[in-house]
Design a protein around this motif. Structure first.
Motif, PDB file in Angstrom:
ATOM      1  N   MET A 182      46.651  33.985 -42.329  1.00 37.92           N
ATOM      2  CA  MET A 182      47.674  33.929 -40.485  1.00 37.92           C
ATOM      3  C   MET A 182      48.062  34.796 -39.897  1.00 37.92           C
ATOM      4  O   MET A 182      47.709  33.629 -38.628  1.00 37.92           O
ATOM      5  CB  MET A 182      49.129  33.227 -41.414  1.00 37.92           C
ATOM      6  N   THR A 183      47.559  35.780 -40.342  1.00 36.08           N
ATOM      7  CA  THR A 183      48.008  36.665 -39.016  1.00 36.08           C
ATOM      8  C   THR A 183      46.514  36.720 -38.725  1.00 36.08           C
ATOM      9  O   THR A 183      46.679  37.063 -36.941  1.00 36.08           O
ATOM     10  CB  THR A 183      48.355  37.956 -39.432  1.00 36.08           C
ATOM     11  N   ALA A 184      45.671  36.712 -39.482  1.00 36.96           N
ATOM     12  CA  ALA A 184      44.037  36.591 -38.801  1.00 36.96           C
ATOM     13  C   ALA A 184      43.828  35.522 -37.543  1.00 36.96           C
ATOM     14  O   ALA A 184      42.928  36.254 -36.502  1.00 36.96           O
ATOM     15  CB  ALA A 184      42.927  36.638 -39.723  1.00 36.96           C
ATOM     16  N   ALA A 185      43.836  33.909 -38.292  1.00 36.97           N
ATOM     17  CA  ALA A 185      44.522  33.246 -37.407  1.00 36.97           C
ATOM     18  C   ALA A 185      45.081  33.408 -36.020  1.00 36.97           C
ATOM     19  O   ALA A 185      44.641  32.148 -35.268  1.00 36.97           O
ATOM     20  CB  ALA A 185      44.436  32.035 -37.987  1.00 36.97           C
ATOM     21  N   THR A 186      46.108  33.967 -35.941  1.00 36.43           N
ATOM     22  CA  THR A 186      46.803  33.984 -34.377  1.00 36.43           C
ATOM     23  C   THR A 186      46.803  35.301 -33.927  1.00 36.43           C
ATOM     24  O   THR A 186      47.310  35.351 -32.846  1.00 36.43           O
ATOM     25  CB  THR A 186      48.117  33.360 -35.830  1.00 36.43           C
ATOM     26  N   SER A 187      46.664  36.099 -34.419  1.00 38.94           N
ATOM     27  CA  SER A 187      45.878  37.646 -33.756  1.00 38.94           C
ATOM     28  C   SER A 187      45.120  37.782 -32.672  1.00 38.94           C
ATOM     29  O   SER A 187      44.061  37.045 -33.258  1.00 38.94           O
ATOM     30  CB  SER A 187      46.423  38.741 -34.954  1.00 38.94           C
ATOM     31  N   PRO A 188      44.957  37.759 -31.763  1.00 39.70           N
ATOM     32  CA  PRO A 188      43.947  37.585 -30.532  1.00 39.70           C
ATOM     33  C   PRO A 188      43.165  39.161 -31.431  1.00 39.70           C
ATOM     34  O   PRO A 188      42.128  39.087 -30.710  1.00 39.70           O
ATOM     35  CB  PRO A 188      44.634  39.035 -29.647  1.00 39.70           C
ATOM     36  N   ALA A 189      43.379  39.604 -32.407  1.00 36.50           N
ATOM     37  CA  ALA A 189      42.579  40.883 -32.099  1.00 36.50           C
ATOM     38  C   ALA A 189      41.216  40.196 -33.302  1.00 36.50           C
ATOM     39  O   ALA A 189      40.192  39.835 -33.436  1.00 36.50           O
ATOM     40  CB  ALA A 189      43.200  41.988 -33.156  1.00 36.50           C
ATOM     41  N   PHE A 190      41.884  39.571 -33.691  1.00 31.55           N
ATOM     42  CA  PHE A 190      40.661  38.658 -34.675  1.00 31.55           C
ATOM     43  C   PHE A 190      40.782  37.398 -34.350  1.00 31.55           C
ATOM     44  O   PHE A 190      40.319  36.548 -34.838  1.00 31.55           O
ATOM     45  CB  PHE A 190      41.111  37.736 -36.290  1.00 31.55           C
ATOM     46  N   ALA A 191      40.796  36.467 -32.785  1.00 32.74           N
ATOM     47  CA  ALA A 191      40.771  35.429 -31.769  1.00 32.74           C
ATOM     48  C   ALA A 191      39.171  35.092 -32.372  1.00 32.74           C
ATOM     49  O   ALA A 191      38.058  36.484 -32.790  1.00 32.74           O
ATOM     50  CB  ALA A 191      40.720  35.519 -31.126  1.00 32.74           C
ATOM     51  N   ARG A 192      38.539  34.464 -32.957  1.00 30.60           N
ATOM     52  CA  ARG A 192      36.927  33.468 -32.655  1.00 30.60           C
ATOM     53  C   ARG A 192      37.398  32.384 -32.305  1.00 30.60           C
ATOM     54  O   ARG A 192      37.730  31.226 -31.932  1.00 30.60           O
ATOM     55  CB  ARG A 192      37.334  32.728 -34.403  1.00 30.60           C
ATOM     56  N   PRO A 193      35.763  32.175 -31.962  1.00 33.11           N
ATOM     57  CA  PRO A 193      35.847  31.050 -30.549  1.00 33.11           C
ATOM     58  C   PRO A 193      35.218  29.796 -31.003  1.00 33.11           C
ATOM     59  O   PRO A 193      36.021  29.416 -32.266  1.00 33.11           O
ATOM     60  CB  PRO A 193      34.022  31.693 -30.720  1.00 33.11           C
ATOM     61  N   PRO A 194      36.323  28.455 -30.664  1.00 31.31           N
ATOM     62  CA  PRO A 194      36.293  27.040 -31.277  1.00 31.31           C
ATOM     63  C   PRO A 194      34.690  27.496 -31.910  1.00 31.31           C
ATOM     64  O   PRO A 194      33.652  27.417 -31.720  1.00 31.31           O
ATOM     65  CB  PRO A 194      36.424  26.425 -29.477  1.00 31.31           C
ATOM     66  N   SER A 195      34.925  26.736 -32.816  1.00 34.29           N
ATOM     67  CA  SER A 195      34.230  25.721 -34.140  1.00 34.29           C
ATOM     68  C   SER A 195      33.194  25.235 -33.339  1.00 34.29           C
ATOM     69  O   SER A 195      33.773  24.413 -31.531  1.00 34.29           O
ATOM     70  CB  SER A 195      34.963  25.213 -35.367  1.00 34.29           C
ATOM     71  N   LEU A 196      31.479  25.165 -33.736  1.00 27.07           N
ATOM     72  CA  LEU A 196      30.957  24.586 -32.831  1.00 27.07           C
ATOM     73  C   LEU A 196      31.179  22.754 -33.562  1.00 27.07           C
ATOM     74  O   LEU A 196      30.833  22.260 -34.891  1.00 27.07           O
ATOM     75  CB  LEU A 196      29.815  25.172 -33.304  1.00 27.07           C
ATOM     76  N   SER A 197      30.478  21.871 -33.026  1.00 28.10           N
ATOM     77  CA  SER A 197      30.233  20.388 -33.215  1.00 28.10           C
ATOM     78  C   SER A 197      28.564  20.577 -33.650  1.00 28.10           C
ATOM     79  O   SER A 197      27.904  21.239 -33.646  1.00 28.10           O
ATOM     80  CB  SER A 197      29.968  19.464 -32.038  1.00 28.10           C
ATOM     81  N   GLU A 198      28.676  19.320 -34.361  1.00 21.99           N
ATOM     82  CA  GLU A 198      27.522  19.153 -35.086  1.00 21.99           C
ATOM     83  C   GLU A 198      26.097  19.894 -33.825  1.00 21.99           C
ATOM     84  O   GLU A 198      25.320  20.179 -34.535  1.00 21.99           O
ATOM     85  CB  GLU A 198      27.496  17.909 -35.843  1.00 21.99           C
ATOM     86  N   GLU A 199      26.509  18.826 -33.231  1.00 19.92           N
ATOM     87  CA  GLU A 199      24.819  18.867 -32.564  1.00 19.92           C
ATOM     88  C   GLU A 199      25.036  20.666 -31.527  1.00 19.92           C
ATOM     89  O   GLU A 199      23.775  20.584 -32.215  1.00 19.92           O
ATOM     90  CB  GLU A 199      25.075  18.025 -30.870  1.00 19.92           C
TER      91      GLU A 199
END
Length: 189
Positions: free
Chosen positions: A21-38
């Motif tokens: 949960m910390t990783a998901a909300t922490s800017p240090a662990f920010a991930r790019p948005p998930s990609l669409s199937e296309e």
């Protein structure tokens, strides 16, 4: 499951959830948005196109490399600019003749840290680190002979991805012809 083991297991899961949960909300662990199937399929096509390009480059088939570019593409090598198919064909012909003079053993180009970002459905940017590995003969260990980065802009035309702009930046083994144009930390992207 023993009570002691069960308690330790629950504590471990709780700790993992807290970290998750910390990783998901922490800017240090920010991930790019998930990609669409296309976009996932497009990313795979882009990666395969880059692999195929480097395979042809490594095989000495320099005459076909402009086919990976749009007609009016810009190709930048260590700050030196080549615009359009003819200029790109010319630089590859020059590089091909230089490479054939030095060709011995087998070399491979390794691509790592590929990052692809989509601007829209037909435009993307890609970054990759490339490393040249040379095998002089079957008895000698391989050796790294060059390394660098590339920053690409890609266009999808009729379902096929092409380079519309490539910027190659050497980090080692740069040819002397680029001494005056080299821009180490300013990729033109």
């Amino acid at each position: 499951m023993t009570k002691r083991f069960k308690g330790a297991f629950v504590a471990l899961l709780a700790g993992a959830s807290a970290v998750s949960m910390t990783a998901a909300t922490s800017p240090a662990f920010a991930r790019p948005p998930s990609l669409s199937e296309e976009h996932m399929l497009d990313r795979m096509q882009i990666e395969q196109m880059i692999i195929d390009y480097y395979a042809e480059l490594g095989s000495g088939a320099h005459s076909k490399l402009s086919e990976y570019f749009t007609e009016d593409a810009l190709f930048i090598v260590n700050g030196k600019r080549y615009k359009g198919s003819k200029a790109i064909d010319d630089i590859y012909a020059e590089l091909g003749s230089q490479a054939s003079e030095m060709r011995f053993g087998k070399s491979h180009m390794l691509m790592t840290n590929l990052s692809v970002q989509f601007e829209d459905e037909d435009t993307a940017t890609a970054r990759v680190i490339w490393t040249g590995v040379k095998n002089d003969n079957l008895k000698a260990p391989p050796r790294v002979f060059e390394q660098g980065r590339e920053y690409d802009t890609l266009e999808k035309i009729d379902g096929v991805w092409y380079f519309s702009k490539r910027n190659i930046v050497s980090d080692s083994a740069m040819a002397d012809q680029y001494d005056d144009t080299y821009m180490k930390d300013r990729p033109d992207h």
